[in-house]
Design a protein around this motif. Structure first.
Motif, short mmCIF file in Angstrom:
data_model
loop_
_atom_site.label_atom_id
_atom_site.label_comp_id
_atom_site.label_asym_id
_atom_site.label_seq_id
_atom_site.Cartn_x
_atom_site.Cartn_y
_atom_site.Cartn_z
N ARG A 1 71.81 30.39 44.67
CA ARG A 1 71.79 31.68 45.36
C ARG A 1 72.01 31.41 46.85
N ALA A 2 72.91 32.17 47.43
CA ALA A 2 73.21 32.04 48.86
C ALA A 2 73.40 33.43 49.44
N ILE A 3 73.12 33.56 50.71
CA ILE A 3 73.30 34.83 51.41
C ILE A 3 74.07 34.56 52.69
N HIS B 1 84.96 43.26 54.45
CA HIS B 1 86.11 42.35 54.53
C HIS B 1 85.80 41.01 53.89
N LEU B 2 84.65 40.43 54.22
CA LEU B 2 84.32 39.12 53.68
C LEU B 2 84.04 39.18 52.19
N THR B 3 83.47 40.28 51.71
CA THR B 3 83.25 40.43 50.28
C THR B 3 84.56 40.43 49.52
N ASN C 1 88.36 37.58 45.98
CA ASN C 1 89.72 37.09 45.67
C ASN C 1 89.75 35.59 45.45
N ARG C 2 88.81 34.87 46.05
CA ARG C 2 88.77 33.42 45.88
C ARG C 2 87.98 33.00 44.64
N GLY C 3 87.44 33.95 43.88
CA GLY C 3 86.78 33.62 42.63
C GLY C 3 85.28 33.46 42.70
N PHE C 4 84.65 33.82 43.82
CA PHE C 4 83.19 33.73 43.92
C PHE C 4 82.56 34.97 43.30
N SER C 5 81.38 34.79 42.72
CA SER C 5 80.60 35.92 42.21
C SER C 5 79.77 36.48 43.36
N VAL C 6 80.22 37.60 43.92
CA VAL C 6 79.71 38.11 45.20
C VAL C 6 79.23 39.54 45.00
N GLY D 1 70.97 36.10 38.29
CA GLY D 1 71.93 35.01 38.27
C GLY D 1 73.34 35.45 37.95
N ARG D 2 73.58 36.75 37.79
CA ARG D 2 74.96 37.21 37.55
C ARG D 2 75.81 37.12 38.80
N ALA D 3 75.20 37.11 39.96
CA ALA D 3 75.89 36.90 41.23
C ALA D 3 75.18 35.78 41.97
N ARG D 4 75.97 34.99 42.69
CA ARG D 4 75.41 33.83 43.38
C ARG D 4 75.49 33.94 44.89
N VAL D 5 76.30 34.86 45.41
CA VAL D 5 76.47 35.01 46.85
C VAL D 5 76.26 36.47 47.21
N CYS D 6 75.45 36.72 48.23
CA CYS D 6 75.19 38.06 48.74
C CYS D 6 75.69 38.13 50.18
N ILE D 7 76.57 39.10 50.45
CA ILE D 7 77.07 39.33 51.81
C ILE D 7 76.32 40.54 52.35
N ALA D 8 75.58 40.38 53.45
CA ALA D 8 74.66 41.42 53.89
C ALA D 8 74.65 41.54 55.40
N THR D 9 74.21 42.70 55.87
CA THR D 9 73.91 42.91 57.28
C THR D 9 72.44 42.62 57.54
N ASP D 10 72.07 42.57 58.80
CA ASP D 10 70.69 42.23 59.16
C ASP D 10 69.70 43.27 58.66
N VAL D 11 70.01 44.55 58.87
CA VAL D 11 69.07 45.61 58.51
C VAL D 11 68.90 45.68 57.00
#
Length: 662
Positions: free
Chosen positions: A246-248, A259-261, A266-271, A293-303
């Motif tokens: 798990r990564a954030i 944009h980053l999501t 497109n690069r194949g990450f589960s985001v 565990g269905r997603a391994r990367v979370c793209i988030a803002t601070d709030v």
């Protein structure tokens, strides 16, 4: 089973069932018997177990000696959190902590169904957990009665003030009984928190478990210096190199999250994305996908990610620098929780390195500077992981034996090994190429290769035809089926252009233009036998007036100012005004210095020739030589008499009005 004798039995059993062998420092500090019943102002490191800490701290007001009442009525405890995700997380933590005690927990969270919350409050609850805005709304509507409230908890109080909830918090605290107990928990204690504590707390006990030496022992801080164009490539390589469960990734804006999501999908990450523009259902679903565990990367803002606790979070990536030191600590505090190790990776473009160093210095953390993982390092790491794959290490089962025998008999061992390697790499995205960097010196310049043997060509277009190498380069590539590596120097002159083509591509270039040797826009190409002279000097710049509005190249033949040029007639110096030279105006014939001139009173002397005296140039400041002697001074506001030969005095004044006709 581990026991905590100073805690109620129901809470001690819940902690033991959860796997607690010992309490964290903040939990030990808030459960000391000598501070029972006192207001608390607690600052502790993010991820140190603050939620369980205030759950234990308010046990005395909730349970008492007889335990929690089996019939819930008005709430006894109120917990206020800044965000929906944090409020729901607090509800989950308190649910397992007070499950054995039989506590009923109700929610008052913005974005959820308000009618369902009102019905739950009408049925009764021991603990209410919510966000400031929704709690205030329920109080104003009469759905939430705080008459029996014994304890109020403000979780992440500093963040609630930063988000503009000051008025809501003051309204909640004023609506609560004065005899209640107030607990403030915050990662930092700025001046605003101290002022609020002084207003709404009574002799609060100040508790701080943040030590400079131990505050970040479980978090490894690393700053990765990258070229400003390789920020996203560095994020891809960091995710590939570590392959955390798990990564954030933190971004500064919602647009950057979107944009980053898309880029990582497109690069194949589960985001999954987590930002303020998502609905509550979408945000809850995203967090549940991370927990399952269905997603391994979370793209988030601070709030959106404030206070989120994702179990097993191993990697935090700062795609954009946080605004301040508190933001850096809160972001990084998502990992390294409950004694686990974590990595906080700060992606630093070379152009903002000074800003990043200042932020790190203010945060007081020890950071190791490094460069982003290269594709070679990632592939080498993949080979190490492949040798530890459970599918290779696990023994062959009876169900697999026949299929394994057929594969071994049909293919040689190297072929089978190659298939395993290809299958392993196919399941992962390819790493990105990045610009080599040196941590101590900044960007490493790329070595310029020698172009080698080449042929030169003369094009029949130049500055006069608005030629620009930016659009000339793709035109050459289209005309001769070339690549940019086949094209060397492009030197634009006044009415022609010299182009350098590599010798290996010259024949293909001429064949693409044959037989007319004409490119687009009727541009003629002429091969040259040798390199033109003077190419080592910079070419002429276009004319100053070469801009929009058409071709004006003939302007250089015109003479400005009505056909006169600057060299037609010598300019004579401007003649002096009439009268004697300036140096002969003094009585002695020589010019006197200012200090030697005789002093003269204001208004003395006759006025200059041809110039009337000023009306105020009179003796004593009101008259002078121009004023008539013996003339009485005019009274202020009196109008002058009529002038001779003009209209008589009083002419033009309206006379008596004529009577109106009946």
């Amino acid at each position: 089973m581990t026991e905590f004798p100073h805690l109620p039995a129901a809470l001690s059993q819940a902690l033991a069932a959860k796997g607690y062998e010992a309490l964290t420092p903040v939990q030990e500090a808030v459960t000391k018997p000598e501070i029972a019943g006192r207001d608390l102002l607690v600052s502790a490191q993010t991820g140190s177990g603050k939620t369980v800490a205030f759950g234990l701290a308010m046990a005395g007001e909730l349970m008492g000696e007889a335990g929690i009442s089996p019939y819930p009525d008005l709430p006894r405890a109120l917990v206020v959190a800044p965000t929906r995700e944090l409020a729901m997380q607090v509800s989950r933590e308190l649910s397992w902590l007070y499950a054995g005690a039989g506590a009923v927990i109700a929610g008052a969270v913005g974005g959820m169904d308000a009618r369902s919350e009102r019905r739950a409050l009408e049925r009764g609850a021991h603990i209410v957990v919510g966000t400031p805005g929704r709690i205030c709304d329920h109080i104003r509507r009469g759905a939430l009665d705080l008459a029996a409230l014994s304890v109020v908890v403000l979780d992440e109080a500093d963040e609630m003030l930063d988000m503009g909830f000051r008025e809501d918090l003051e309204f909640i605290l004023e609506a609560a009984p004065e005899s209640r107990r107030t607990l403030m928990f915050s990662a930092t204690v700025p001046r605003e928190i101290e002022r609020m504590a002084g207003t709404f707390q009574r002799e609060a006990e100040r508790i701080s478990t943040i030590a400079a030496r131990e505050s970040h022992a479980d978090i490894d801080y690393r700053a990765f210096l990258v070229d400003r164009s390789d920020r996203e490539n560095a994020i891809v390589n960091l995710l590939r190199f570590h392959e955390a469960e798990r990564a954030i990734v933190f971004c500064s804006t919602r647009a950057a999250v979107a944009h980053l999501t898309g880029r990582l999908l497109n690069r194949g990450f589960s985001v999954v994305a987590l930002s303020g523009e998502l609905t509550q259902d979408e945000r809850s679903r995203a967090l549940q996908m991370m927990r399952d565990g269905r997603a391994r990367v979370c793209i988030a803002t601070d709030v959106a990610a404030r206070g989120i606790d994702l179990p097993g979070l191993e990697l935090v990536i700062h795609a954009d620098l946080p605004m301040n030191r508190e933001g850096l600590l809160h972001r990084s505090g998502r990992t390294g929780r409950a004694g686990r190790k974590g990595l906080s990776a700060i992606v630093v473009p070379a152009n903002i390195r000074a800003k990043a160093e200042r932020l790190i210095r203010e945060a007081g953390v020890a950071v190791n500077w490094d460069t982003a993982p290269t594709p070679e390092a990632i592939l080498a790491r993949d080979e190490e992981r492949m040798l530890q794959e459970p599918g290779l290490v696990a023994p062959v089962t009876a169900e697999e034996f026949d299929a394994v025998e057929r594969l071994v008999s049909a293919f040689p061992p190297k072929q089978l090994a190659a298939a395993v390697l290809r299958h392993f790499r196919a399941a992962r995205t390819a790493p990105e190429d990045i610009v080599p960097m040196t941590v101590g010196e900044g960007p490493k310049p790329r070595a310029r290769e020698e172009f080698g043997a080449a042929r030169f060509y003369r094009l029949s277009m130049g500055h006069d035809q608005w030629v620009d190498p930016k659009w000339l380069l793709p035109m050459l590539c289209r005309a001769g089926d070339l690549t940019r590596r086949d094209i060397g120097m492009i030197r634009v002159m006044e009415d022609h252009t010299f182009v350098q083509i590599h010798e290996s591509a010259a024949a293909k270039f001429e064949a693409g233009l044959a037989p007319s040797m004409v490119m687009e826009d009727k541009c003629t190409v002429e091969p040259l036998a040798e390199a033109p002279a003077g190419l080592d000097r910079p070419g002429p710049k276009p004319a100053r007036w070469a801009g929009k509005g058409g071709d004006r190249g003939d302007r250089g033949d015109r003479k400005p100012y009505g056909g006169k040029s600057f060299g037609d007639k010598p300019r004579s110096p401007k003649p002096h005004r009439k009268g004697p030279p300036r140096e002969d105006r003094s009585e002695g014939g020589e010019r006197q210095e200012r200090a030697e001139r005789p002093a003269r009173k204001f208004g003395e002397g006759a006025p200059a020739k041809g110039r009337k005296a000023a009306p105020w140039a009179r003796e004593g400041g009101h008259g002078g030589a121009a004023a008539k002697e013996g003339k009485p001074k005019a009274k202020y506001g009196a109008k002058p008499a009529g002038k001779p030969g003009g209209k008589p005095a009083g002419a033009g004044k309206p006379g008596p009005k004529k009577p109106r006709k009946a």
